[in-house]
Every structure is written in C-alpha cells, then in structure tokens.
Design a protein around this motif. Structure first.
Motif, short mmCIF file in Angstrom:
data_model
loop_
_atom_site.label_atom_id
_atom_site.label_comp_id
_atom_site.label_asym_id
_atom_site.label_seq_id
_atom_site.Cartn_x
_atom_site.Cartn_y
_atom_site.Cartn_z
N SER A 337 47.36 83.16 39.16
CA SER A 337 46.05 82.54 39.36
C SER A 337 46.19 81.17 40.01
O SER A 337 45.43 80.81 40.92
CB SER A 337 45.33 82.42 38.02
N LYS A 338 47.17 80.39 39.57
CA LYS A 338 47.40 79.07 40.16
C LYS A 338 47.81 79.18 41.62
O LYS A 338 47.39 78.38 42.45
CB LYS A 338 48.48 78.33 39.35
N PHE A 339 48.63 80.17 41.92
CA PHE A 339 49.08 80.37 43.30
C PHE A 339 47.90 80.73 44.20
O PHE A 339 47.75 80.19 45.29
CB PHE A 339 50.14 81.47 43.33
N LYS A 340 47.04 81.62 43.72
CA LYS A 340 45.86 82.02 44.50
C LYS A 340 44.94 80.83 44.72
O LYS A 340 44.39 80.65 45.82
CB LYS A 340 45.11 83.15 43.80
N ASN A 341 44.76 80.00 43.72
CA ASN A 341 43.89 78.81 43.87
C ASN A 341 44.48 77.83 44.87
O ASN A 341 43.74 77.19 45.64
CB ASN A 341 43.71 78.13 42.51
N LYS A 342 45.79 77.70 44.88
CA LYS A 342 46.46 76.79 45.82
C LYS A 342 46.24 77.27 47.25
O LYS A 342 45.96 76.47 48.15
CB LYS A 342 47.95 76.72 45.50
N ILE A 343 46.37 78.59 47.48
CA ILE A 343 46.16 79.15 48.81
C ILE A 343 44.73 78.89 49.27
O ILE A 343 44.49 78.41 50.38
CB ILE A 343 46.44 80.67 48.80
N ALA A 344 43.78 79.22 48.40
CA ALA A 344 42.37 79.11 48.76
C ALA A 344 41.97 77.67 49.03
O ALA A 344 41.26 77.37 50.01
CB ALA A 344 41.50 79.69 47.65
N THR A 345 42.41 76.74 48.19
CA THR A 345 42.03 75.34 48.35
C THR A 345 42.54 74.76 49.66
O THR A 345 41.82 74.05 50.37
CB THR A 345 42.58 74.51 47.17
N ALA A 346 43.78 75.08 50.01
CA ALA A 346 44.37 74.55 51.24
C ALA A 346 43.62 75.04 52.47
O ALA A 346 43.35 74.27 53.41
CB ALA A 346 45.84 74.95 51.32
N LEU A 347 43.24 76.31 52.48
CA LEU A 347 42.57 76.88 53.65
C LEU A 347 41.14 76.36 53.76
O LEU A 347 40.68 76.01 54.86
CB LEU A 347 42.59 78.41 53.54
N LYS A 348 40.43 76.29 52.64
CA LYS A 348 39.04 75.83 52.67
C LYS A 348 38.94 74.39 53.16
O LYS A 348 37.97 74.01 53.81
CB LYS A 348 38.42 75.97 51.28
N ARG A 349 39.96 73.59 52.85
CA ARG A 349 39.96 72.20 53.31
C ARG A 349 40.00 72.13 54.83
O ARG A 349 39.38 71.26 55.45
CB ARG A 349 41.16 71.47 52.72
#
Length: 374
Positions: A337-349
């Motif tokens: 879950s943490k890994f998925k959140n890290k991916i999503a946050t970086a791209l959305k930025r």
C-alpha cells in the motif's frame, strides 16, 4: 478562449481535451467549447467569433484534420488567424514530422506539444512550440466495478493489464509484444493472468482477430472489447498488479500516466514521450530497447523513421520478478500500500491540473503581451 476538439470522445484524445479545458478553467478564464461531435460546431464558432473575438482559438485536432479543414474552409481559418492567436494541440509518435505539419503550420501561431519528444520532432517546422503535457485526474472514483476484471481478480493471484486502441495502430502499440512477454514469463502453471482491453475493433477486424487467435494459444491471456466508463477504467488500474506497455513510440503515453497515478507499477521502454514523466519516477520498470528504422511505411509513419524495439525477453524477466516479489512472504499488505501511494503521489505532482494550469498561465501571459488583449 475558444476551444475546438473531440471533447465528448471516450478516447484518449477526448480525455486529453477535457484535461486541458479543466486546467484552463482553473485559471478563471472564460472558455467556450466547440465539440467536433456537433455537426454545427463551425457555424456556432463563427457566430460567437463575430460577436466576441477571443484572446486565442485552440484547435485540438490533428494536423491532418486541420489540413482537411483548410481544404474546405480556407478563408474561414484565415479570418480567424487575422484576428486571434491560433494554437494547435498536436500529438505525434515519431522522430520525424508528418508532411501535414508543414501544410498546417502557416495557419497557426503556436503549437502545444504534449512532450519534449514531440517538440524535437517539430524542431524544423517554422512555428512557435510550447511543451504542455496532458493532465490526469488526481482523484479516481473506483466505486463502479468491472465484472470481467473482478472475475479475473478473484481467480488469479497476479494480474497484468494493457489498454489500447487499434485506431492508434497495433504495430506501434505492440500488444502482440505484451502477450509474448507475459506468455514467456509464466510457463509453470503460476496463478497469473493478462487482460488486454482493446477498442477500435470495428475499423480493424482482422487485427483484432489476430490478437484473439494469439491469446487463445497462450496461458491465461484474456481480451475484452467492452466499452468501459471512466470509473470502470479506474477500477481496472487499481486492480491490476502491473501495467505492461511495450510500445514502439508514444507521443505522451496517457494510459501509462493513468496507471501510475493509480499507484500501479508500469513496465515499458525508456523511449519517446513517456520519459518526461517517468524519469526517476517510482514504480517504473524500464525495458531494454534499441532504436530501429521503421522497416516500411506503416500508416502515417514512413520507412526509415525511428522507433524503439523493446526487448521481449527482458520485459518477460521484469514481469516475472514483479510477480515473485508480490507473492513473496515478506511483502505484506501495508508495504504494498505504501509503495502504491508513493507511485501515485509522485506522478500526480507532475501531471495534476494545477501543474498544467501553471504552465498554461505562463504561456497565455506571453500571448497577451505579444498579441494584445481583446
């Protein structure tokens, strides 16, 4: 601003247009929309233009579409150009520009390029260019499930996926490469499946049948031609374990951005437009590739132009490694879950509407100074 485009289309072009429109509206700018699905769009545009000249007219259509428009309405397009700043929004997927770019360029003042890769392809066209990437949704409603995805998710421990439109040319999108890489990765009865969502089949029946035939010879490879809602597409991205895109070239790579924004790892070549937002991004697994000459004319892409040739064996190895990692005992739900959140946050930025709005704001300020307020 007046905006012309395939605004209501369910394709990637339509999604991109809606993203730009949302980014412009965030600036508090009045924007009038002219949807190409409306047969009277040009009449409406002319009527509005005669009453209120905009700062700029954005034509979010291909260079080929603009050339055809010029053939039938040359004086009208010249009339628009005389009184307002003309912006084209183009997508392209090769290192060389289409001849249509040269033909359409005199009718525009500027082109919004969706990536640095595309801007380089237009470098010899005598036209101002600005890189303005597509934006993606920063929040996804995944409440509406997709039955075929749900069924496969319950049956298999690991699920790979890919979305493509045959109208974007299968030899460029390379779904057969995706099938081959997946099939090579899983030969020992592993609980893994691949789902390809294919659209545009009415115009490309034989190509679709070729994919179906290939999938039938492979283990656990499934193809659907269902029409999904935005919510169902989001559900798909959130359910799969990896998005595999072994394209030969992408002007931008919208589905890759969407997958990453959902926190889903992506396997793809480090080539063309996707590099702008995948470089140093977590969750991106680059496949080795070599640049090749296109062997013969493929649709609008000409023999001798450059494309990538992804290494299928390397892609297969990466997919299998992701499978092994996901199904290993140490990998617990919280870590995933943490890994998925890290991916999503970086791209959305990188690709949020706020980010794209800031880029557009800067460009419009320059236009205002150069062309003048209306």
């Amino acid at each position: 601003i007046y905006y012309v485009g395939h605004v209501s289309s369910t394709s990637g072009v339509g999604e991109a247009a809606r993203g730009y429109i949302e980014s412009i509206r965030k600036l508090g700018i009045n924007i009038e929309i002219y949807d190409l699905a409306d047969s009277n769009w040009l009449i409406s545009l002319l009527e509005d233009f005669s009453e209120n000249i905009p700062l700029c007219l954005i034509l979010h259509i291909t260079a080929n579409e603009l050339v055809n428009l010029i053939k039938h309405h040359n004086e009208t397009i010249l009339y628009f150009k005389k009184f307002t700043w003309m912006i084209g929004v183009w997508a392209w997927e090769s290192n060389m520009p289409s001849p249509d770019f040269d033909s359409a360029a005199p009718y525009l003042d500027e082109v919004w390029c969706i990536s640095k890769y595309m801007e380089e392809a237009l470098s010899e066209i005598p036209l101002k260019t600005k890189v303005i990437p597509h934006c993606i949704q920063t929040s996804f409603n995944i409440g509406k499930i997709c039955p075929v995805v749900l069924e496969l998710r319950h049956k298999y421990k690991f699920m790979a996926g890919y979305i493509m439109d045959l109208r974007s040319f299968s030899f460029r999108k390379n779904p057969m490469g995706v099938i081959s890489a997946f099939n090579s990765a899983f030969k020992n009865g592993e609980s893994a499946c691949l789902l390809l969502k294919i659209s545009g089949i009415n115009e490309h029946r034989q190509e679709y049948q070729n994919l179906v035939d290939l999938a039938s010879k492979c283990n656990n490879v499934f193809i659907t031609d269902e029409i999904w809602s935005r919510e169902q597409i989001s559900y798909f991205y959130n359910q799969i374990d990896v998005y595999v895109a072994l394209f030969r070239s992408e002007g931008f790579g919208l589905t890759i951005a969407e997958a990453l924004s959902s926190g889903t790892p992506v396997v793809c070549p480090m080539y063309s437009g996707i590099v702008d937002f995948t470089y140093d991004a977590p969750g991106v697994f680059y496949v080795e590739s070599r640049e090749i000459n296109i062997p013969y004319d493929w649709g609008p892409y000409k023999k001798g132009w450059k494309w990538a040739d992804p290494n299928i064996d390397h892609a297969s190895e990466i997919i299998k490694n992701i499978y092994d990692e996901k199904n290993s005992i140490p990998l617990q739900t919280r870590r995933l879950s943490k890994f998925k959140n890290k991916i999503a946050t970086a791209l959305k930025r990188k690709l949020s509407t706020d980010t794209v709005s800031d880029i557009i704001r800067h460009d419009l300020r320059l236009i205002s100074k150069k062309f003048g307020e209306h």
